[in-house]
Design a protein around this motif. Structure first.
Motif, PDB file in Angstrom:
ATOM      1  N   ILE A  55      -1.980  23.054  37.620  1.00  0.00           N
ATOM      2  CA  ILE A  55      -0.184  22.893  37.380  1.00  0.00           C
ATOM      3  C   ILE A  55      -0.924  21.422  36.719  1.00  0.00           C
ATOM      4  O   ILE A  55      -2.093  20.603  36.822  1.00  0.00           O
ATOM      5  N   THR A  56       0.255  20.742  36.074  1.00  0.00           N
ATOM      6  CA  THR A  56       0.185  19.884  35.080  1.00  0.00           C
ATOM      7  C   THR A  56       0.166  18.552  36.320  1.00  0.00           C
ATOM      8  O   THR A  56       1.304  19.306  37.110  1.00  0.00           O
ATOM      9  N   TRP A  57       0.588  17.399  35.561  1.00  0.00           N
ATOM     10  CA  TRP A  57       0.267  16.050  36.619  1.00  0.00           C
ATOM     11  C   TRP A  57       1.084  15.133  36.226  1.00  0.00           C
ATOM     12  O   TRP A  57       0.208  14.675  35.555  1.00  0.00           O
ATOM     13  N   ALA A  58       2.133  14.584  36.406  1.00  0.00           N
ATOM     14  CA  ALA A  58       2.445  13.368  35.620  1.00  0.00           C
ATOM     15  C   ALA A  58       2.937  12.890  36.485  1.00  0.00           C
ATOM     16  O   ALA A  58       3.720  13.320  37.505  1.00  0.00           O
ATOM     17  N   ASN A  59       3.472  11.118  36.242  1.00  0.00           N
ATOM     18  CA  ASN A  59       4.511   9.888  37.812  1.00  0.00           C
ATOM     19  C   ASN A  59       5.417  10.672  36.840  1.00  0.00           C
ATOM     20  O   ASN A  59       5.483  10.997  35.245  1.00  0.00           O
ATOM     21  N   ALA A  60       6.694  11.338  37.582  1.00  0.00           N
ATOM     22  CA  ALA A  60       8.291  11.230  36.766  1.00  0.00           C
ATOM     23  C   ALA A  60       8.467  10.392  36.050  1.00  0.00           C
ATOM     24  O   ALA A  60       9.674  10.508  34.992  1.00  0.00           O
ATOM     25  N   SER A  61       8.093   8.963  36.466  1.00  0.00           N
ATOM     26  CA  SER A  61       8.808   7.593  34.785  1.00  0.00           C
ATOM     27  C   SER A  61       8.167   8.228  33.889  1.00  0.00           C
ATOM     28  O   SER A  61       8.301   7.407  32.925  1.00  0.00           O
ATOM     29  N   GLN A  62       7.190   8.984  33.576  1.00  0.00           N
ATOM     30  CA  GLN A  62       6.198   9.320  32.302  1.00  0.00           C
ATOM     31  C   GLN A  62       6.594  10.175  31.594  1.00  0.00           C
ATOM     32  O   GLN A  62       6.132  11.472  31.424  1.00  0.00           O
ATOM     33  N   ALA A  63       7.123  11.703  32.140  1.00  0.00           N
ATOM     34  CA  ALA A  63       7.219  12.731  32.364  1.00  0.00           C
ATOM     35  C   ALA A  63       7.552  13.378  30.745  1.00  0.00           C
ATOM     36  O   ALA A  63       7.444  14.443  30.788  1.00  0.00           O
ATOM     37  N   SER A  64       8.584  12.615  30.223  1.00  0.00           N
ATOM     38  CA  SER A  64       8.968  12.577  28.774  1.00  0.00           C
ATOM     39  C   SER A  64       7.133  12.670  28.075  1.00  0.00           C
ATOM     40  O   SER A  64       7.551  11.898  26.662  1.00  0.00           O
ATOM     41  N   ASP A  65       6.423  11.871  28.797  1.00  0.00           N
ATOM     42  CA  ASP A  65       5.259  11.477  27.664  1.00  0.00           C
ATOM     43  C   ASP A  65       3.567  12.234  27.842  1.00  0.00           C
ATOM     44  O   ASP A  65       3.560  12.456  28.388  1.00  0.00           O
ATOM     45  N   PRO A  66       4.322  13.514  26.316  1.00  0.00           N
ATOM     46  CA  PRO A  66       2.675  14.916  26.789  1.00  0.00           C
ATOM     47  C   PRO A  66       2.030  14.149  26.414  1.00  0.00           C
ATOM     48  O   PRO A  66       1.180  14.655  27.827  1.00  0.00           O
ATOM     49  N   ALA A  67       1.564  12.836  26.722  1.00  0.00           N
ATOM     50  CA  ALA A  67      -0.104  12.665  26.895  1.00  0.00           C
ATOM     51  C   ALA A  67      -0.278  12.075  28.099  1.00  0.00           C
ATOM     52  O   ALA A  67      -1.652  11.535  28.324  1.00  0.00           O
ATOM     53  N   SER A  68       0.388  12.099  28.847  1.00  0.00           N
ATOM     54  CA  SER A  68       0.309  11.114  30.226  1.00  0.00           C
ATOM     55  C   SER A  68       0.323  12.294  31.597  1.00  0.00           C
ATOM     56  O   SER A  68      -0.495  11.701  32.344  1.00  0.00           O
ATOM     57  N   TYR A  69       0.499  13.750  30.862  1.00  0.00           N
ATOM     58  CA  TYR A  69       0.488  14.910  31.339  1.00  0.00           C
ATOM     59  C   TYR A  69      -1.643  14.993  32.232  1.00  0.00           C
ATOM     60  O   TYR A  69      -2.303  14.716  31.004  1.00  0.00           O
ATOM     61  N   SER A  70      -1.800  15.585  33.402  1.00  0.00           N
ATOM     62  CA  SER A  70      -3.177  15.253  33.459  1.00  0.00           C
ATOM     63  C   SER A  70      -3.422  16.923  34.359  1.00  0.00           C
ATOM     64  O   SER A  70      -2.154  17.468  34.288  1.00  0.00           O
ATOM     65  N   ARG A  71      -4.610  17.586  34.754  1.00  0.00           N
ATOM     66  CA  ARG A  71      -4.278  19.300  35.150  1.00  0.00           C
ATOM     67  C   ARG A  71      -5.054  18.675  36.907  1.00  0.00           C
ATOM     68  O   ARG A  71      -5.566  18.048  36.539  1.00  0.00           O
ATOM     69  N   VAL A  72      -4.508  19.256  37.674  1.00  0.00           N
ATOM     70  CA  VAL A  72      -4.756  19.917  38.736  1.00  0.00           C
ATOM     71  C   VAL A  72      -5.168  21.167  39.481  1.00  0.00           C
ATOM     72  O   VAL A  72      -3.991  21.853  38.566  1.00  0.00           O
ATOM     73  N   THR A  73      -6.509  21.536  39.576  1.00  0.00           N
ATOM     74  CA  THR A  73      -7.092  23.586  39.682  1.00  0.00           C
ATOM     75  C   THR A  73      -7.024  22.941  41.294  1.00  0.00           C
ATOM     76  O   THR A  73      -7.816  22.188  42.037  1.00  0.00           O
ATOM     77  N   PHE A  74      -6.661  23.778  41.779  1.00  0.00           N
ATOM     78  CA  PHE A  74      -7.228  24.407  43.633  1.00  0.00           C
ATOM     79  C   PHE A  74      -7.740  25.115  43.577  1.00  0.00           C
ATOM     80  O   PHE A  74      -7.184  26.689  43.028  1.00  0.00           O
ATOM     81  N   GLU A  75      -8.822  25.315  43.899  1.00  0.00           N
ATOM     82  CA  GLU A  75      -9.839  26.733  44.561  1.00  0.00           C
ATOM     83  C   GLU A  75     -10.390  27.114  45.321  1.00  0.00           C
ATOM     84  O   GLU A  75     -10.685  26.053  46.517  1.00  0.00           O
ATOM     85  N   LEU A  76     -10.108  28.277  46.117  1.00  0.00           N
ATOM     86  CA  LEU A  76      -9.647  28.457  47.428  1.00  0.00           C
ATOM     87  C   LEU A  76     -10.903  29.719  47.876  1.00  0.00           C
ATOM     88  O   LEU A  76     -10.706  30.557  47.204  1.00  0.00           O
TER      89      LEU A  76
END
Length: 156
Positions: free
Chosen positions: A75-96
């Protein structure tokens, strides 16, 4: 802008299916995380991380990038307050991965702006959230993910 990553691995006495459900089902996530992860979990869909209290504040947002139950979720991940800024997004990978009678759960949080509040926050946040998930699935009891370090007592 320099990027950094955070990787955390834990072992949970459970099944990949149960761990995957604990991450993606709102009623389970609220019990160990204090938040609900809400989405239809299809690639391209929005997800929201909603505080499980009366205010129901949306604190984090993102998109589902990849989903392969019960072994992988990205998933991509950002604070809701920064949702409109594409540069604020990071990525989370869950591997099981099945690991004898356990699941090896590896969370990789990458594309983080080095030294940012988000990067610093997740270094404290992921270990306690994943410890709570482990406790919840193994014992039925979560831990307090909102706990803070105690101030050291000073001698009089």
């Amino acid at each position: 802008m320099t990027k950094e990553s955070f990787i955390y691995t834990t072992y949970v006495v459970s099944t990949p299916g149960k761990v995957f459900e604990a991450i993606t089902k709102p009623d389970l996530a609220r019990r160990y995380w204090g938040h609900e992860n809400v989405s239809d979990w299809k690639p391209g869909s929005r997800w929201e991380h909603i505080r499980a209290n009366d205010e129901r504040t949306v604190e984090l947002v993102g998109k589902v990038v990849e989903v392969s139950p019960p072994t992988r979720l990205v998933i991509t991940w950002a604070n809701a307050s920064q949702a409109s800024d594409p540069a604020s997004y990071s990525r989370v990978t869950f591997e099981l991965e099945e690991y004898e009678a356990m699941v090896r759960l590896t969370v990789t949080h990458d594309e983080l702006e080095a030294g940012s509040g988000m990067a610093n926050g997740i270094k404290r946040g992921w270990p306690i959230v994943l410890s709570s998930l482990k406790s919840f699935l193994e014992t039925g009891q979560a831990i307090d993910v909102f706990a803070r370090p105690r101030a050291s007592e000073r001698a009089a």
